[in-house]
Motif scaffolding. Structure first.
Motif, short mmCIF file in Angstrom:
data_model
loop_
_atom_site.label_atom_id
_atom_site.label_comp_id
_atom_site.label_asym_id
_atom_site.label_seq_id
_atom_site.Cartn_x
_atom_site.Cartn_y
_atom_site.Cartn_z
N ILE A 41 0.73 -1.26 0.08
CA ILE A 41 -0.05 0.08 -0.08
C ILE A 41 0.87 1.22 0.03
O ILE A 41 0.66 1.99 -0.88
CB ILE A 41 -1.15 0.17 1.21
N PRO A 42 1.83 1.40 1.01
CA PRO A 42 2.75 2.51 0.77
C PRO A 42 3.40 2.79 -0.51
O PRO A 42 3.59 4.02 -1.00
CB PRO A 42 3.75 2.39 2.14
N LEU A 43 4.05 1.54 -1.00
CA LEU A 43 4.39 1.64 -2.29
C LEU A 43 3.80 1.97 -3.53
O LEU A 43 4.03 2.83 -4.26
CB LEU A 43 5.15 0.17 -2.65
N PHE A 44 2.58 1.75 -3.55
CA PHE A 44 1.60 2.11 -4.53
C PHE A 44 1.11 3.52 -4.37
O PHE A 44 1.13 4.20 -5.16
CB PHE A 44 0.18 1.34 -4.15
N ILE A 45 1.08 4.13 -3.00
CA ILE A 45 0.84 5.46 -2.70
C ILE A 45 1.72 6.36 -3.24
O ILE A 45 1.72 7.27 -3.91
CB ILE A 45 0.51 5.75 -1.28
N VAL A 46 3.15 5.91 -3.23
CA VAL A 46 4.27 6.71 -3.18
C VAL A 46 4.37 6.90 -4.88
O VAL A 46 4.72 7.73 -5.42
CB VAL A 46 5.65 6.06 -2.55
N PHE A 47 4.02 5.65 -5.64
CA PHE A 47 4.10 5.59 -6.83
C PHE A 47 3.05 6.45 -7.68
O PHE A 47 3.41 7.19 -8.47
CB PHE A 47 4.01 4.13 -7.43
N LEU A 48 1.76 6.19 -7.19
CA LEU A 48 0.51 7.21 -7.69
C LEU A 48 0.90 8.79 -7.53
O LEU A 48 0.87 9.39 -8.49
CB LEU A 48 -0.53 6.69 -6.91
N VAL A 49 1.33 9.06 -6.27
CA VAL A 49 1.43 10.42 -6.02
C VAL A 49 2.74 10.92 -6.88
O VAL A 49 2.97 12.03 -7.38
CB VAL A 49 1.64 10.65 -4.48
N GLY A 50 3.86 10.15 -6.73
CA GLY A 50 5.03 10.45 -7.53
C GLY A 50 4.96 10.69 -8.92
O GLY A 50 5.19 11.57 -9.64
N MET A 51 4.14 9.80 -9.66
CA MET A 51 3.63 10.05 -11.09
C MET A 51 2.95 11.15 -11.27
O MET A 51 3.16 11.96 -12.29
CB MET A 51 3.05 8.65 -11.65
N LEU A 52 1.92 11.36 -10.54
CA LEU A 52 1.06 12.57 -10.56
C LEU A 52 1.86 13.86 -10.45
O LEU A 52 1.71 14.82 -11.36
CB LEU A 52 -0.24 12.54 -9.55
N THR A 67 17.58 8.97 -7.05
CA THR A 67 16.94 8.51 -5.61
C THR A 67 15.48 8.69 -5.94
O THR A 67 14.59 8.02 -5.37
CB THR A 67 17.43 9.59 -4.61
N SER A 68 15.18 9.68 -6.40
CA SER A 68 13.65 9.84 -6.72
C SER A 68 12.86 8.97 -7.57
O SER A 68 11.97 8.45 -7.14
CB SER A 68 13.16 11.39 -7.49
N LEU A 69 13.51 8.52 -8.52
CA LEU A 69 12.83 7.54 -9.18
C LEU A 69 13.25 5.97 -8.76
O LEU A 69 11.93 5.44 -8.92
CB LEU A 69 13.59 7.40 -10.75
N LYS A 70 14.01 5.92 -7.91
CA LYS A 70 13.94 4.49 -7.35
C LYS A 70 13.10 4.38 -6.12
O LYS A 70 12.62 3.37 -6.04
CB LYS A 70 15.49 4.42 -6.32
N ILE A 71 12.66 5.67 -5.70
CA ILE A 71 11.67 5.63 -4.45
C ILE A 71 10.24 5.42 -5.13
O ILE A 71 9.44 4.74 -5.03
CB ILE A 71 11.62 6.74 -3.63
N ILE A 72 9.95 6.14 -6.30
CA ILE A 72 8.72 6.27 -6.98
C ILE A 72 8.37 4.87 -7.83
O ILE A 72 7.53 4.51 -7.34
CB ILE A 72 8.86 7.24 -7.90
#
Lengths: 208, 280, 400
Positions: A5-16, A191-196
């Motif tokens: 869930i946290p990984l999905f939130i990070v991906f979603l917000v990062g992409m947005l 770093t940003s992309l790795k986390i996103i």
């Protein structure tokens, strides 16, 4: 699930956030400012937790009579003192709160900053030794900049020091800084992309 | 021999004490020194000089009181210049203590130039989320700051007449002890083409030179020396120029320490070489 | 309202004068002469250029106006009027030029509504004359917001290339592994530093820098913290983390708690050792210096964003005899750390640290990405230098 869930939130917000960067439309601006407002609210709640941890630590130190617990009393007195003075006496111009700010906090902070001069002097004494060719270059550059930053340096060098200082700032300093900064910028993006993309998961505790 | 070793491993408290004594005495000494104007300072001065009466500028106060000894003189010199040119000054603060420093500065000069809050200058409220402020002002200054520092509605203030967003601002001048100038460049310059100038502490100055060459910053006032330069440019000698003597002598003392350290280092090196040859 | 005059050369009028400018639309009768005048203009060649268009790449409610004037027309007073579809008129700008150079002006009228048509009229009068000429008029212009910022295309291309290289490097790393990674002594020394603290029975001090969570260096520092805290947990050494930002505090607690759980020692995790101090830089530095002098940590980690406080921290740490490992992305603070610390991670090494410490293939692959992107940037710089030397301009093509 706890990690997905946290990984999905990070991906979603990062992409947005990446997508909104390319959209100048006011909807995108509203989305972005809305997010920032949300962040402001979060910071305020986190601040309450933060202050809680600070007070908790110092109250415990006093209770247990740990080493140097006297400093904890100073911290807690300062915290509640300023809080109560601010609440009951106001924080406008001429109030006790402002006077404490101006005549206690300001000199204290200025003192901390002024320590830098002393530390620079001692660090310079230790570090600026002409041990190698590179160290000698560094030493010469430091001497020129120190002379160039004061009018007396110009007087002693017939205006040469400040011109050369400006040159050092603009050319060699900038060349090195740009090189380092490009690496930093690439590192930041990585770093940003790795986390996103969830490649870096150490912030979740374990990355397995 | 022993002295050389002692100098090489000099107790740092001796350096601290020497510097302390020097800084204690120098305020009572006055040396007449010509201030050489550097290009980045002159560029800020020229930019303000070319503005017309009533042009709005933003002054961002991004420093806490700790940096006041170094940054306040340049703030004052710059504001004095703005007042001379009768510019409209809009203060924002990216540091919670910034606004109180702005108040102090305006209190010092507003009588002389007959500046009134709300009419000639305005102190906008402090907002802790910098990126929101920096971006928000690109859309609407009065929306991101609906009230000023004193709680007045910003819409309708005379000083903000015809001022909607960055497009109406001639210059944004950031006085900073941190990296806020970079964020102004990122948010206000890159995104909204806002002209940025900055006044920073000497220890941070080298960080911002790349932005000068790219034109993302129009100029830079560098530390106390920069402030003294600005005072010279506006023909108003004040605190920074007076403090130049202290700074000059302190620099000379540090240079002397470095030289002594190096002389001791070379003597020590020679002695060691001699000892090696002796033993060999 | 909502108008900006971009050129610095423009001498704008005092406010009272602007307000009292001529209500031109009331003297339309005279304008016929001026239209005749316009007919004469082409005889002298193109001496002004006036155009208006929807401001590109914006969020709407804005029309850009461009005006170029040459010698014959430059001195005098100019007025630009905006007329909407219902024939409501509004004075957009009114200014006087006193010199006679070729000048270019750009104005942005941000007081317009999207979807409404506006036309702009340019009036002109010579100095000391009360009669105005109409020089030009635009057709109806409509303002609208855009869904894509065309000028950001190079950034988009850059990001796409980066992502592509990133995934390719990870794929390659997973298949063949990374043969060689440059040694980073600062990171290799972490284990020694923690071990030394354990032997001495002293705590380890970890600072994530003086920045908020929104700073990438802080995030990188938290990534490293995840690795360091595992080592600390293994050695059962106290880990002190005084925080500058409350959100960092919450995340740091979570990370360290997870690390202790991961190493099977959740019972020795002490939440009270991770606490908030203040968001005031020198208040924070004073407090941390105090911790160093009182608790005498045997190992100090300064990883993250640091400013003029770096040397105050590092010198105090050096005075306590601690082994010090620093890393920052602030180039100007690097000399201070190098002078006062045992090991320093320079710039990008801070961002590479997490991957270096983890030794996981996909993370090591990201290190390769940095190298490849650096080579690409070098090639671009070289190409750019060649193009600029031969005065070949391709920027127009890139941002079209």
């Amino acid at each position: 699930m706890k990690k997905r869930i946290p990984l999905f939130i990070v991906f979603l917000v990062g992409m947005l956030m990446i997508i909104q960067f390319f959209i100048p439309h006011r909807l995108s601006v509203t989305f972005y400012t809305g997010f920032l407002n949300w962040f402001t609210a979060m910071v305020l709640f986190a601040l309450i937790i933060g202050i809680g941890t600070l007070l908790n630590r110092h109250f415990k130190k006093i209770k247990r009579k740990d080493d140097d617990w006297g400093f904890s009393i100073v911290t807690i007195t300062g915290f509640f003192g300023m809080l109560l003075i601010g609440i009951f006496g106001g924080i406008g111009e001429g109030t006790l709160f402002m006077k404490l700010f101006e005549f206690v906090l300001t000199p204290l902070q200025a003192t901390m900053f002024a320590l830098l001069a002393f530390f620079i002097a001692s660090a310079a004494f230790r570090a600026f030794r002409a041990r190698t060719f590179e160290a000698s270059l560094l030493l010469i550059a430091a001497l020129i900049v120190m002379l160039g930053r004061v009018p007396i340096g110009d007087k002693l060098t017939f205006g040469f020091a400040s011109t050369l200082t400006e040159w050092i700032f603009r050319i060699p300093n900038m060349a090195a800084k740009r090189g380092i900064q490009m690496g930093i910028a690439l590192g930041m993006i990585a770093t940003s992309l790795k986390i996103i993309f969830g490649i870096e998961r150490s912030w979740l505790g374990s990355d397995d | 021999m022993d002295i050389i070793k002692k100098i090489l491993h000099l107790d740092r408290r001796i350096i601290f004490l020497t510097l302390f004594i020097v800084l204690l005495i120098t305020p009572f000494i006055h040396l007449e020194m010509k201030i050489n104007i550097t290009n980045p300072t002159r560029r800020i001065f020229n930019d303000v000089e070319e503005m017309s009466e009533g042009d709005p500028i933003i002054v961002s106060m991004s420093y806490a009181p700790f940096a006041k000894p170094e940054l306040y003189p340049m703030t004052l010199a710059f504001l004095r210049h703005c007042c001379m040119k009768k510019l409209r000054i809009i203060f924002v603060a990216t540091n919670e203590a910034g606004m109180s420093i702005a108040i102090q500065a305006m209190e010092e000069i507003k009588m002389e130039f007959e500046y009134e809050h709300g009419k000639d200058y305005v102190l906008l409220a402090f907002n802790p989320v910098l990126s929101a402020v920096m971006l928000g002002m690109g859309e609407s200054i009065t929306d991101i700051f609906p009230e000023d520092y004193y709680g007045n509605k910003t819409k309708g203030l005379k000083v903000l007449k015809d001022v909607n967003d960055y497009r109406d601002i001639k210059l944004l001048m950031d006085f900073s002890a941190g990296d806020s100038p970079v964020w102004w460049v990122v948010y206000a310059n890159t995104r909204y083409n806002q002209r940025i100038g900055t006044g920073v502490t000497a220890v941070m100055a080298a960080d911002f030179y790349p932005y000068l060459n790219t034109g993302q910053m129009i100029g830079l006032i560098n530390g106390l020396k920069g402030a003294a330069e600005y005072e010279t440019l506006i023909n108003h000698t004040a605190e920074a120029t007076e403090k130049m003597t202290s700074q000059a002598i302190a620099h000379i003392v540090i240079i002397l320490f470095i030289l002594i350290g190096n002389i001791a280092y070379f003597i020590d090196k020679r002695n060691k070489r001699k000892e090696r040859h002796g033993t060999a | 309202m909502g108008l900006s005059l971009k050129p610095s050369k423009l001498t704008s009028l005092p406010e009272n004068e602007r307000m009292s400018s001529l209500p031109l639309y009331r003297i339309r009768g005279v304008l016929i002469i001026f239209y005749l005048f316009i007919l004469i203009i082409p005889v002298f060649g193109k001496q002004f250029n006036f155009k208006a268009f929807d401001t590109p790449n914006d969020s709407g409610n804005s029309i850009s106006i461009y005006l170029t004037v040459t010698d014959n027309f430059s001195t005098g007073r100019y007025v630009i009027y905006r007329i909407d579809e219902d024939n409501n008129e509004f004075e957009v700008v009114n200014f006087e030029l006193s010199d006679s150079k070729i000048l270019e002006f750009s104005f942005i009228d941000s007081n317009v509504k999207d979807g409404v048509g506006y036309r702009y009229q340019l009036y002109y009068t010579k100095k000391n004359l009360s009669s105005y000429f109409i020089l030009s008029e635009t057709s109806f212009i409509y303002s609208s917001p855009q869904w894509y910022h065309k000028k950001k295309t190079p950034v988009l291309i850059g990001i796409l290339i980066y992502v592509l290289v990133l995934f390719l490097s990870i794929l390659l790393a997973k298949r063949g592994g990374i043969k060689y990674i440059r040694k980073l002594p600062g990171l290799d020394a972490i284990e020694d530093a923690v071990g030394r603290a354990t032997e001495m029975g002293k705590p380890v001090l970890y600072l994530t820098g003086l920045e908020r969570i929104s700073n990438i260096a802080t995030i990188a520092s938290l990534d490293i913290l995840a690795r360091v805290s595992k080592k600390v947990a293994e050695y059962e050494t106290p880990l002190l983390i005084p925080c500058f930002d409350p959100i960092v505090l919450i995340i740091a607690r979570e990370i360290v708690r997870e690390s202790y759980s991961f190493t099977g020692k959740p019972d020795i995790y002490n939440e009270d050792n991770i606490y908030y101090i203040t968001g005031n830089p020198f208040g924070y530095v004073a407090a941390v210096d105090g911790i160093m002098m009182r608790e005498k940590p045997a190992a100090n980690f300064y990883l993250g964003a640091f400013y003029s406080d770096s040397l105050i921290l590092a010198e105090t740490g050096a005075a306590t005899g601690a082994i010090q490992i620093a890393g920052t992305d602030s180039p100007i603070q690097l000399p201070f750390f190098i002078a006062a610390c045992d090991y320093t991670l320079l710039g990008e090494e801070l961002y590479a640290a997490s991957a270096y410490l983890s030794r996981k293939k996909e993370l090591l692959g990201t290190l390769k990405t940095l190298d490849i992107m650096k080579i690409l940037i070098m090639i671009f710089i070289l190409l750019g230098s060649i193009l600029i030397t031969f005065e070949i301009d391709i920027t127009g093509f890139l941002i079209r």
